[in-house]
Design an enzyme around this catalytic site. Structure first.
Site, PDB file in Angstrom:
ATOM      1  N   ASN A  22       0.754  -1.113   0.210  1.00  0.00           N
ATOM      2  CA  ASN A  22       0.265  -0.076   0.029  1.00  0.00           C
ATOM      3  C   ASN A  22       1.144   1.034   0.568  1.00  0.00           C
ATOM      4  OD1 ASN A  22       0.709  -0.174   2.284  1.00  0.00           O
ATOM      5  ND2 ASN A  22      -0.988   0.269   3.439  1.00  0.00           N
ATOM      6  N   ASP A  24       3.381   2.289   2.105  1.00  0.00           N
ATOM      7  CA  ASP A  24       3.548   3.768   3.106  1.00  0.00           C
ATOM      8  C   ASP A  24       4.613   3.275   3.432  1.00  0.00           C
ATOM      9  OD1 ASP A  24       3.649   0.947   4.259  1.00  0.00           O
ATOM     10  OD2 ASP A  24       1.888   1.441   5.658  1.00  0.00           O
ATOM     11  N   ASP A  97       4.831 -17.979  12.403  1.00  0.00           N
ATOM     12  CA  ASP A  97       5.515 -17.746  13.711  1.00  0.00           C
ATOM     13  C   ASP A  97       4.283 -17.595  14.771  1.00  0.00           C
ATOM     14  OD1 ASP A  97       8.378 -17.241  15.014  1.00  0.00           O
ATOM     15  OD2 ASP A  97       8.868 -15.997  13.001  1.00  0.00           O
ATOM     16  N   ASP A 202       8.900 -19.217  17.834  1.00  0.00           N
ATOM     17  CA  ASP A 202       9.992 -18.894  17.801  1.00  0.00           C
ATOM     18  C   ASP A 202      10.420 -18.842  19.501  1.00  0.00           C
ATOM     19  OD1 ASP A 202      11.485 -16.559  17.947  1.00  0.00           O
ATOM     20  OD2 ASP A 202      10.350 -15.572  19.629  1.00  0.00           O
ATOM     21  N   GLU A 256      12.804 -23.201  16.989  1.00  0.00           N
ATOM     22  CA  GLU A 256      13.540 -22.630  16.405  1.00  0.00           C
ATOM     23  C   GLU A 256      14.606 -23.230  17.696  1.00  0.00           C
ATOM     24  OE1 GLU A 256      16.072 -18.032  16.828  1.00  0.00           O
ATOM     25  OE2 GLU A 256      13.997 -19.152  17.852  1.00  0.00           O
ATOM     26  N   HIS A 331      16.592 -14.431   9.287  1.00  0.00           N
ATOM     27  CA  HIS A 331      16.362 -13.085   9.588  1.00  0.00           C
ATOM     28  C   HIS A 331      17.092 -12.288  11.091  1.00  0.00           C
ATOM     29  CE1 HIS A 331      13.452 -14.388  12.770  1.00  0.00           C
ATOM     30  NE2 HIS A 331      13.215 -13.442  13.162  1.00  0.00           N
ATOM     31  N   ASP A 332      17.478 -13.636  11.544  1.00  0.00           N
ATOM     32  CA  ASP A 332      18.553 -13.579  12.866  1.00  0.00           C
ATOM     33  C   ASP A 332      20.358 -13.685  12.599  1.00  0.00           C
ATOM     34  OD1 ASP A 332      16.781 -12.646  14.538  1.00  0.00           O
ATOM     35  OD2 ASP A 332      16.668 -15.002  14.964  1.00  0.00           O
TER      36      ASP A 332
HETATM   37  C1  GLC Z   1      13.441 -15.352  18.289  1.00  0.00           C
HETATM   38  C2  GLC Z   1      13.898 -14.561  16.695  1.00  0.00           C
HETATM   39  C3  GLC Z   1      14.082 -13.559  16.780  1.00  0.00           C
HETATM   40  C4  GLC Z   1      13.741 -13.417  18.418  1.00  0.00           C
HETATM   41  C5  GLC Z   1      13.653 -13.851  19.426  1.00  0.00           C
HETATM   42  C6  GLC Z   1      12.989 -13.494  20.483  1.00  0.00           C
HETATM   43  O1  GLC Z   1      15.235 -15.309  18.083  1.00  0.00           O
HETATM   44  O2  GLC Z   1      14.250 -15.020  15.601  1.00  0.00           O
HETATM   45  O3  GLC Z   1      13.697 -12.162  15.757  1.00  0.00           O
HETATM   46  O4  GLC Z   1      14.323 -11.206  18.518  1.00  0.00           O
HETATM   47  O5  GLC Z   1      13.442 -14.603  18.943  1.00  0.00           O
HETATM   48  O6  GLC Z   1      11.584 -13.575  19.787  1.00  0.00           O
HETATM   49 CA    CA Z   2       2.527  -1.534   3.803  1.00  0.00          CA
END
Ligand code: GLC
Ligand code: CA
Length: 563
Positions: A22, A24, A97, A202, A256, A331-332
């Site tokens: 959208n 933004d 997640d 998570d 995870e 993503h970490d």
């Molecule tokens: C997991 C996620 C991470 C997050 C952490 C706390 O390690 O991958 O991005 O900061 O949990 O939720």
């Molecule tokens: Ca957006």
């Protein structure tokens, strides 16, 4: 034992940076829906979307304020329903997640919990009185948090501390309280009833806590994660979630368990016989280079033997008893081509890494942008950083070691979780086609040469190579061997070549990847080539039985059957 998820090809979407639907400046659900055809074309048939629940966004949504609502910045529940419907029409599974270890401090449970010691929600979280020494108040234990500082936060209202192993705004739930489990089962059911296929769980190795006794590692605050990782009760809680939620819905789950879970623990969580989760993500293979000692990016060196050993150990251990995810990053973690590849051989090294990972036994999870070889961002200073764990961690370390300030900052800029969070590079227009307005975070300056539009139309691009690899797994004459064949590493002591065999019945595939920027050679006498199946260079340099490998060359061939 066969499940649908063994044959799936997964893709992780970090929603905030994927596609802005959208305009933004923030990625959203509509943006994901727009790109499902793209993912389908790549060959992906399972997506994991990072949290998009209502949240104050202290940790980009891993701090959930309301599990039943979509964060306004990401869209609406109807947007999600549209996404799900479209995904299903493409034969794509969707997992979300599920944040179980903590909530946001703005979650109504916590708002209640902190009000008084006898509030009905008090026991939803972990509260302890201060430790008093010589009339002074200290945190209940010296345990440190993952994001720096103490694992406890003082709350003056009731003169107690709450536990938080991530940020101050992420109080830990108390899994000893059966109401917490019941509440989370209710959350899970609500999403599964909408039609999702399962969850990435998570930080799920941390649900149980040890007795609140100081860590003896140090007198100071210390990150002694054994106190809150993989404890026996953690398995008990996961088993309860399995019985009450995952099993009745036949949900796919990937926990995870990070770098804290040993391989023995991973077996307990995710062998075919364990009644906990389908698979686990571990991070043992993520940091096999000298990143933690160096101060100059140019000196980044891959510990190839260490990496091989780690991958092989997990493959060997799980061969008959369970199933593994195949992934280079999430993503970490830093971008894999920047860590294990080579800038001068960007294309070949990205393809080599894909070859050795995705022809192994397991389920691929590609991280957004990996399929075009997106790289780390050239961060120069801390004010370019958004990630709460980097910011808190650096501050904390500098307080402790002021003299090492520069070194600490430099290392943080190289390892920060912000590298994989820059905008997905869709095309060469302004803001890389992510949005028509300035995005919430950086666009990598290399987007004009590294982007989806350009690579989709190039049959030799990294993208086209990923598409081919995926189609080999899913639709080719070799699918069965790639999916279910045995895995056997050879040349274990070779410091440059990563080589393994996949075998099923009479078919043997041989996979070679070179981690070297110099020429290498491989002797095929024991494994004569029948024909080449996939290759990241155009022709093969072969002389008698010796293949001469160019920098970062990778290939997979079918071995001649012995008659
Ligand atoms: C997991 C996620 C991470 C997050 C952490 C706390 O390690 O991958 O991005 O900061 O949990 O939720
Ligand atoms: Ca957006």
């Amino acid at each position: 034992m066969q499940y649908w998820w063994m044959e799936a090809v997964g893709y992780q979407i970090y929603i905030k940076s994927f596609k802005d639907g959208n305009n933004d400046g923030i990625g959203d659900l509509k943006g994901i829906t727009q790109k499902l055809d793209y993912l389908h074309l790549l060959g992906v048939n399972l997506i994991w979307i990072t949290p998009f629940y209502d949240s104050p966004m202290d940790d980009n949504g891993y701090d959930v304020r309301n599990y039943f609502e979509v964060a306004r910045q990401y869209g609406t529940l109807d947007d999600f329903k549209v996404l799900l419907k479209k995904a299903k029409s493409l034969g794509m599974k969707v997992i979300l997640d599920f944040v179980l270890n903590h909530t946001s401090d703005e979650h109504p449970w916590f708002i209640e919990s902190r009000k008084s010691v006898d509030n009905p929600y008090r026991d939803y979280y972990i509260w302890q009185p201060p430790k008093v020494i010589d009339g002074k108040n200290y945190p209940p234990t010296n345990w440190g948090s993952f994001f720096g500082g103490s694992a406890w936060k003082y709350d003056a209202l009731t003169n107690q501390y709450y536990m938080k192993i991530f940020s101050d705004k992420m109080p830990d739930l108390n899994w000893k309280n059966s109401k917490v489990i019941e509440s989370m089962i209710e959350v899970g059911k609500w999403w599964l009833d909408l039609g999702i296929d399962g969850f990435r769980l998570d930080a799920v190795s941390h649900l149980a806590r040890d007795q609140f006794i100081d860590s003896t590692f140090s007198n100071d605050i210390v990150l002694d994660w054994f106190k809150f990782s993989n404890l026996p009760d953690n398995h008990k809680y996961l088993n309860q979630l399995h019985e009450g939620l995952f099993k009745p819905y036949n949900a796919f789950t990937i926990g995870e368990v990070g770098g804290e879970a040993s391989i023995e623990e991973a077996i307990k969580y995710a062998s075919f016989n364990s009644n906990e989760v389908s698979m686990v993500f571990n991070f043992d293979h993520n940091w096999h280079n000298n990143i933690h000692d160096i101060t100059d990016l140019k000196d980044l060196k891959v510990d190839v033997l260490g990496l091989k050993n780690t991958i092989n150990t997990w493959q060997e251990t799980f061969k008959d008893i369970g199933w593994l995810p195949l992934n280079w990053l999430n993503h970490d973690q830093p971008r894999v081509v920047s860590h294990y590849g080579h800038v001068d051989y960007h294309g070949p090294s990205a393809k080599m890494l894909a070859t050795i990972m995705y022809l192994s036994r397991g389920t691929p999870f590609i991280y957004q942008g990996e399929e075009i070889g997106m790289t780390n961002f050239p961060f120069k200073s801390l004010d370019q950083i958004d990630d709460i764990s980097t910011i808190n961690g650096v501050k904390n370390q500098i307080d402790k070691h002021p003299k090492d300030r520069e070194k600490i900052i430099q290392k943080a800029l190289m390892t920060t979780r912000d590298h994989p969070r820059t905008m997905m590079q869709w095309d060469d227009s302004e803001y890389a086609g992510f949005s028509s307005v300035k995005p919430w975070f950086h666009v990598n300056p290399n987007y004009q040469s590294i982007n989806v539009a350009q690579q989709i139309s190039d049959p030799n691009s990294i993208w086209s190579y990923y598409q081919k690899l995926i189609s080999l797994r899913r639709f080719s004459a070799y699918s069965k061997t790639i999916l279910y064949g045995t895995y056997q590493m050879i040349l274990k002591d070779d410091p440059n070549l990563f080589v393994y065999l996949r075998k099923l019945n009479n078919e043997t595939l041989l996979i070679i990847g070179s981690f070297s920027d110099q020429k290498q050679s491989f002797d095929t006498s024991l494994y004569p080539i029948d024909h080449i199946i996939i290759h990241n260079y155009e022709n093969t340099q072969i002389d008698a039985n010796i293949i001469h490998l160019r920098p970062y060359e990778a290939l997979c061939y079918k071995v001649k059957e012995r008659i």
